[in-house]
Scaffold this motif. Structure first.
Motif, PDB file in Angstrom:
ATOM      1  N   LYS A  77      -2.913  -8.796   4.627  1.00 16.26           N
ATOM      2  CA  LYS A  77      -2.410  -8.006   5.745  1.00 16.26           C
ATOM      3  C   LYS A  77      -0.974  -7.581   5.506  1.00 16.26           C
ATOM      4  O   LYS A  77      -0.542  -6.505   5.937  1.00 16.26           O
ATOM      5  N   ASN A  78      -0.231  -8.457   4.816  1.00 13.37           N
ATOM      6  CA  ASN A  78       1.190  -8.209   4.631  1.00 13.37           C
ATOM      7  C   ASN A  78       1.639  -8.846   3.317  1.00 13.37           C
ATOM      8  O   ASN A  78       1.540 -10.055   3.153  1.00 13.37           O
TER       9      ASN A  78
ATOM     10  N   CYS B 269      -4.247 -14.045  -3.272  1.00 15.96           N
ATOM     11  CA  CYS B 269      -5.463 -13.526  -2.642  1.00 15.96           C
ATOM     12  C   CYS B 269      -6.683 -14.429  -2.816  1.00 15.96           C
ATOM     13  O   CYS B 269      -7.699 -14.214  -2.154  1.00 15.96           O
TER      14      CYS B 269
ATOM     15  N   ASP C  40       0.819  -1.213   0.000  1.00 19.26           N
ATOM     16  CA  ASP C  40       0.000   0.000   0.000  1.00 19.26           C
ATOM     17  C   ASP C  40       0.853   1.263   0.000  1.00 19.26           C
ATOM     18  O   ASP C  40       0.384   2.311  -0.444  1.00 19.26           O
TER      19      ASP C  40
ATOM     20  N   LYS D 263      -3.376 -13.325   4.757  1.00 17.53           N
ATOM     21  CA  LYS D 263      -4.628 -12.773   4.255  1.00 17.53           C
ATOM     22  C   LYS D 263      -5.404 -12.040   5.349  1.00 17.53           C
ATOM     23  O   LYS D 263      -5.256 -12.328   6.534  1.00 17.53           O
ATOM     24  N   ALA D 264      -6.243 -11.114   4.909  1.00 18.28           N
ATOM     25  CA  ALA D 264      -7.178 -10.412   5.783  1.00 18.28           C
ATOM     26  C   ALA D 264      -8.591 -10.803   5.387  1.00 18.28           C
ATOM     27  O   ALA D 264      -8.870 -11.093   4.221  1.00 18.28           O
TER      28      ALA D 264
ATOM     29  N   ASP E 172       0.251  -3.756   3.608  1.00 21.47           N
ATOM     30  CA  ASP E 172      -1.020  -4.396   3.264  1.00 21.47           C
ATOM     31  C   ASP E 172      -1.336  -4.224   1.780  1.00 21.47           C
ATOM     32  O   ASP E 172      -0.829  -3.319   1.116  1.00 21.47           O
ATOM     33  N   TYR E 173      -2.190  -5.106   1.258  1.00 22.88           N
ATOM     34  CA  TYR E 173      -2.732  -4.970  -0.100  1.00 22.88           C
ATOM     35  C   TYR E 173      -4.240  -5.155  -0.020  1.00 22.88           C
ATOM     36  O   TYR E 173      -4.732  -6.273   0.111  1.00 22.88           O
ATOM     37  N   PRO E 174      -5.011  -4.082  -0.099  1.00 28.12           N
ATOM     38  CA  PRO E 174      -6.474  -4.164   0.058  1.00 28.12           C
ATOM     39  C   PRO E 174      -7.230  -4.499  -1.232  1.00 28.12           C
ATOM     40  O   PRO E 174      -8.380  -4.151  -1.370  1.00 28.12           O
TER      41      PRO E 174
END
Length: 462
Positions: free
Chosen positions: A408-409, A398, A347, A415-416, A360-362
């Motif tokens: 998350k990282n 993902c 991010d 993963k989130a 993070d990567y949303p």
């Protein structure tokens, strides 16, 4: 951030020289290979949609790890964010049964008469923008009725002493709160409210959104022409003087250019042109590894930080739309290098030190959006290869059993439990449009809002 009104904006055009990236193949994809990629994206979008339908139907979003529904404003207060945001993507992909069921749900179940404070920016770009865009695509008058109802309920947010909107408005009572805002939230409303004015004939929508944008522009630094990251909408005083193209500022610049094109608004054209001079003078940063954009103090123009991130990666598309394809291509090359530091985009990245500063990567779409724009303008095969690389990484890191999860990282790939509606509205749409036939969406006939909802230019200019 995208468009190309080359007739209206001939003055913005510059000599085109397409930058090349040695790290990306330029071997052209065949039509069959592009069609295969488009089909892969379509299939994965459908799979994620079916996951939402199975576990979160009627709610705002799906938590892809726990298979639980999620509502932005608490249980029982769904605004159907994923169905509304995803509808035009489903339509453009030709997923008619899924689009029809989503539209039926929206037509019959979307309840705007709720005692909840909603965020002006997110509800405008996602909900209002999608309702209008899907009305234009389908002719479903119920969608326009809902858009008009939502616009009416949101109007009290503009009733500040400066005309800049409060951050939150109650959909039922019209009460407002949140005096501390930022340029993106203040200045990224004219596409939606301006188009709502065109579709309903209610000029008030256009006038209030434009007044807010002008009020912000008029408070830019007299010395540099830059805006900061925070502003009080009641006093008009800056609360944060950090300037950049990052989140919190990004789509304000986007909407200056897009509103100029979509509505033929000469004030917006002038504001964009003067803002671009300031951006390129104070924020552009030439480094040994290429072109980046960092941050500066809005009042002095002095460089403060050297951060570039996933949200900044919208800017190549905006540069290309404004005519500077050469600079756009160079910046997209830098964005692509950032993506590959950890195999998928962080991010935020410190381009001076080479360190990831927000890991993070949303599931963000902006770098893909820029590849889509640049491929349209250049037809350079490297942007297809970039897009394939983006898709492959998202699928690898993902993908879940019933959708896709944010990370998350990006270094650990943990993963989130999150799959925001923009994954459907933007990330999957831009990936699909990159590989699909140009006839899927006439690039020259629409303006895409910052949530990638297409607005017909013919309607904006009427």
């Amino acid at each position: 951030m995208k468009m190309r009104f080359w007739v209206l904006f001939a003055a913005l055009a510059v000599p085109v020289c397409f930058a090349q990236s040695a790290s990306v193949s330029t071997v052209p994809m065949t039509d069959a290979q592009k069609a295969e990629m488009a089909q892969k994206v379509r299939a994965e979008c459908l799979r994620a949609w079916e996951g939402y339908k199975k576990y979160a139907w009627g709610h705002d979003a799906l938590k892809p790890l726990s298979h639980a529904p999620y509502d932005w404003y608490g249980s029982g207060h769904s605004l159907l964010m994923t169905p509304v945001d995803a509808l035009d993507t489903l339509t453009l992909m030709g997923l008619k049964p899924q689009a029809d069921e989503a539209r039926k749900l929206i037509d019959t179940q979307l309840n705007l008469d709720q005692d909840i404070y909603v965020k002006d920016f997110e509800i405008t770009i996602r909900l209002l923008g999608a309702l209008q865009s899907n009305y234009e695509l389908t002719g479903d008058k119920r969608l326009l009725e809902l858009a008009d109802d939502l616009g009416r309920r949101m109007l009290p947010m503009f009733d500040s002493p400066t005309g800049m909107p409060y951050e939150y408005v109650n959909l039922k009572t019209g009460a407002v709160r949140g005096v501390n805002s930022n340029p993106a939230e203040v200045g990224s409303l004219l596409i939606e409210y301006g188009m709502l004015a065109r579709l309903t004939g209610k000029q008030e929508y256009y006038d209030k959104a434009k007044k807010a944008m002008v009020a912000l522009y008029d408070r830019r630094s007299a010395k540099t022409g830059l805006v900061g990251l925070g502003i009080n909408v009641e006093t008009g005083q800056w609360t944060d003087t950090a300037a950049g193209i990052m989140g919190g500022i990004d789509s304000y610049y986007e909407y200056l250019l897009k509103a100029a094109i979509l509505f033929g608004d000469k004030d917006c054209e002038r504001m964009w042109q003067t803002s671009l001079v300031a951006i390129n003078r104070y924020l552009a940063d030439e480094r040994p590894d290429g072109l980046w954009y960092g941050q500066a103090d809005m009042n002095t123009g002095k460089r403060t930080t050297t951060y570039y991130g996933a949200l900044d990666a919208f800017f190549p598309a905006l540069l290309a739309l404004g005519g500077d394809v050469n600079r756009a291509a160079r910046l997209e090359d830098s964005s692509n290098r950032m993506w590959h530091v950890a195999g998928i985009e962080p991010d935020q990245y410190n381009y001076a030190t080479g360190q990831i500063t927000a890991a993070d990567y949303p599931l963000r779409p902006e770098i893909i959006e820029s590849a889509y724009y640049l491929y349209h303008y250049t037809h350079d095969a490297k942007y297809l290869e970039m897009g394939k690389g983006f898709f492959d990484a998202i699928e690898k890191y993902c993908r879940t059993d019933d959708g896709f999860a944010a990370l998350k990282n990006v270094q650990t790939k943990e993963k989130a439990d999150d799959m925001e509606s923009f994954f459907f509205a933007e990330t999957m749409k831009y990936l699909y449009l990159l590989f699909a036939p140009p006839s899927t969406l006439d690039f020259n006939a629409v303006i895409l809002n910052t949530e990638a909802h297409p607005m017909k230019r013919a309607l904006g200019l009427k």
